[in-house]
Design a protein around this motif. Structure first.
Motif, mmCIF file in Angstrom:
data_model
loop_
_atom_site.group_PDB
_atom_site.id
_atom_site.type_symbol
_atom_site.label_atom_id
_atom_site.label_comp_id
_atom_site.label_asym_id
_atom_site.label_seq_id
_atom_site.Cartn_x
_atom_site.Cartn_y
_atom_site.Cartn_z
ATOM 1 N N ILE A 90 28.396 48.418 -66.959
ATOM 2 C CA ILE A 90 27.415 47.633 -66.679
ATOM 3 C C ILE A 90 27.033 46.284 -67.391
ATOM 4 N N GLU A 91 27.387 44.988 -66.891
ATOM 5 C CA GLU A 91 27.052 43.970 -67.815
ATOM 6 C C GLU A 91 25.702 43.836 -67.765
ATOM 7 N N THR A 92 25.127 43.274 -69.132
ATOM 8 C CA THR A 92 23.649 42.918 -69.415
ATOM 9 C C THR A 92 23.682 41.593 -69.823
ATOM 10 N N ASP A 93 22.285 41.208 -69.807
ATOM 11 C CA ASP A 93 21.932 39.923 -70.559
ATOM 12 C C ASP A 93 21.623 40.210 -72.000
ATOM 13 N N GLN A 123 25.001 57.173 -58.009
ATOM 14 C CA GLN A 123 25.363 56.206 -57.598
ATOM 15 C C GLN A 123 25.695 55.029 -58.695
ATOM 16 N N THR A 124 26.156 53.995 -58.521
ATOM 17 C CA THR A 124 26.398 52.996 -59.658
ATOM 18 C C THR A 124 25.727 51.369 -58.770
ATOM 19 N N SER A 125 25.559 50.554 -60.048
ATOM 20 C CA SER A 125 24.870 49.436 -59.242
ATOM 21 C C SER A 125 25.692 48.205 -60.484
ATOM 22 N N ASP A 126 25.709 47.138 -59.865
ATOM 23 C CA ASP A 126 26.114 46.057 -60.750
ATOM 24 C C ASP A 126 25.163 45.148 -61.134
ATOM 25 N N THR A 127 23.758 45.648 -60.760
ATOM 26 C CA THR A 127 22.590 44.493 -61.103
ATOM 27 C C THR A 127 22.040 45.145 -62.437
ATOM 28 N N ASP A 151 19.417 54.628 -61.747
ATOM 29 C CA ASP A 151 20.444 54.563 -60.647
ATOM 30 C C ASP A 151 21.569 53.624 -60.812
ATOM 31 N N MET A 152 21.547 53.104 -62.122
ATOM 32 C CA MET A 152 22.633 52.297 -62.610
ATOM 33 C C MET A 152 23.718 53.098 -63.522
#
Length: 390
Positions: free
Chosen positions: A179-182, A226-230, A220-221
């Motif tokens: 997961i990319e974060t800010d 499931q996975t998510s890229d948000t 949900d990340m």
């Protein structure tokens, strides 16, 4: 527990409620001391204590070991073949422990690795067994790792290509996600992140002294279903200066921050007053701003003395949030300060114990506040110390 142990446990909880009401707890017995092994500059020595026992996990000579105070013996739990850079653990309801270790190994100690393991006590609490759940070698561009653990999800945060990433692994079905974060990479490089799981979400506290942010990786990340890229984040407002009657205190530097399970946290600062005043240490208990609105700072206490940075945070058997910090050194030695916060009553109080001075040894590390046995455990240069308090 059998009936006898349950009776002792109940008496201990009643006694603790009385002890935390005292203005000045005191050392009530001899400080015990054990030698558990040599300390290398590359090693983290004592890591944690198994609850309601005198069994301690520590790291020595690339090995994960267990020390039994009752028998004065240590045994090897796992051969890591690497040195510990950072560690995290979670005590499960069955009293087993999930542990995450960020390691440096290889011939020149330049290979980054992550190891996650389950540690369990045997039935009579005399031995510990360890099982490796996951071992991951990281690429050279991962310049920092910090592990987080729960019963189901384990992982780490790393900085790569000027981006902070979360690596998450599902221990049940062996799936993973990145997961990319800010989160600014300054936080990951300086290891200013703390982690907590609450309602199956992963919360990360990033603190840079002047402001603190809570980053939330929702369920949900993470690789449950499931996975998510948000990405998604919850933000704390900036910590505001505090004014006290008759004097204005200024934050000199941050010592440390630590999280609770519900993503609230405690910040510890060194503070100083007007010219001629002495230094003090501020313990501030913060709640999640998104839940309580303006009431984000809920409790604070200031005690005299300067904290060099060693502290531990845990929830005691009576429900108090207990912060243990080492202040000093003074002419008569170090002062062990226990700060108790009762979230139900909204009260906050501090208690101080004077430790004997030993100028030949470095300051000890606070390992745990053992409310069950009524001692504070400390580790210093290969020694384990037990300070009985009341």
């Amino acid at each position: 527990m059998d009936a006898d142990a349950l009776r002792q446990f109940t008496r201990r909880i009643v006694r603790l409620d009385q002890n935390w009401g005292l203005a000045q707890p005191r050392i009530i017995g001899q400080v015990r001391k054990w030698r558990i092994g040599e300390r290398s500059i590359l090693e983290s020595n004592c890591l944690f204590q198994f609850p309601t026992s005198e069994m301690f996990i520590f790291h020595s000579s690339k090995l994960l070991k267990c020390f039994n105070c009752a028998t004065n013996q240590n045994s090897t739990v796992l051969d890591l073949n690497a040195y510990v850079r950072a560690a995290s653990f979670d005590i499960l309801p069955d009293q087993s422990v999930i542990m995450g270790l960020a390691l440096r190994g290889g011939p020149r100690f330049n290979t980054s690795m992550l190891v996650f393991a389950r540690l369990e006590l045997n039935s009579d609490k005399t031995a510990v067994t360890g099982t490796v759940l996951l071992r991951q070698t990281l690429t050279d561009e991962s310049d920092c790792e910090k592990p987080f653990v729960s019963a189901t999800i384990v992982g780490a945060v790393r900085s790569r290509d000027k981006t902070t990433e979360v690596l998450a692994y599902n221990l049940l079905n062996k799936t993973s996600t990145i997961i990319e974060t800010d989160i600014p990479i300054d936080y990951t490089i300086s290891r200013r992140l703390e982690f907590s799981f609450h309602e199956e979400n992963l919360y990360m506290l990033a603190d840079d002294c002047t402001k603190a942010y809570i980053y939330c990786c929702p369920r949900d990340m993470l690789p449950y279903d499931q996975t998510s890229d948000t990405s998604y984040s919850i933000c704390y407002r900036a910590l505001r200066p505090l004014r006290f009657a008759n004097s204005t205190w200024k934050r000199r530097t941050m010592v440390s921050s630590q999280m609770y399970r519900n993503a609230s946290f405690v910040k510890v600062h060194d503070v100083m007053g007007p010219p001629g005043s002495t230094f003090g240490t501020s313990f501030r208990f913060w709640q999640r701003a998104d839940r309580l609105g303006e009431k984000d700072l809920v409790q604070e206490t200031i005690v005299p003395g300067v904290c060099p940075g060693e502290l531990t945070l845990q929830v005691g058997l009576t429900g108090h949030h207990v912060v243990a910090a080492l202040l000093g050194p003074g002419q008569s030695g170090f002062t062990l300060t226990l700060v108790s916060s009762n979230p139900e009553e909204g009260s906050c109080s501090s208690h101080q114990l004077q430790l004997p001075v030993d100028w030949s040894a470095p300051p000890p590390n606070i390992l745990s506040v053992d409310d069950y046995q009524g001692v504070v455990w400390l580790a210093s240069h290969g020694n384990l110390l037990a300070v009985p308090y009341a």
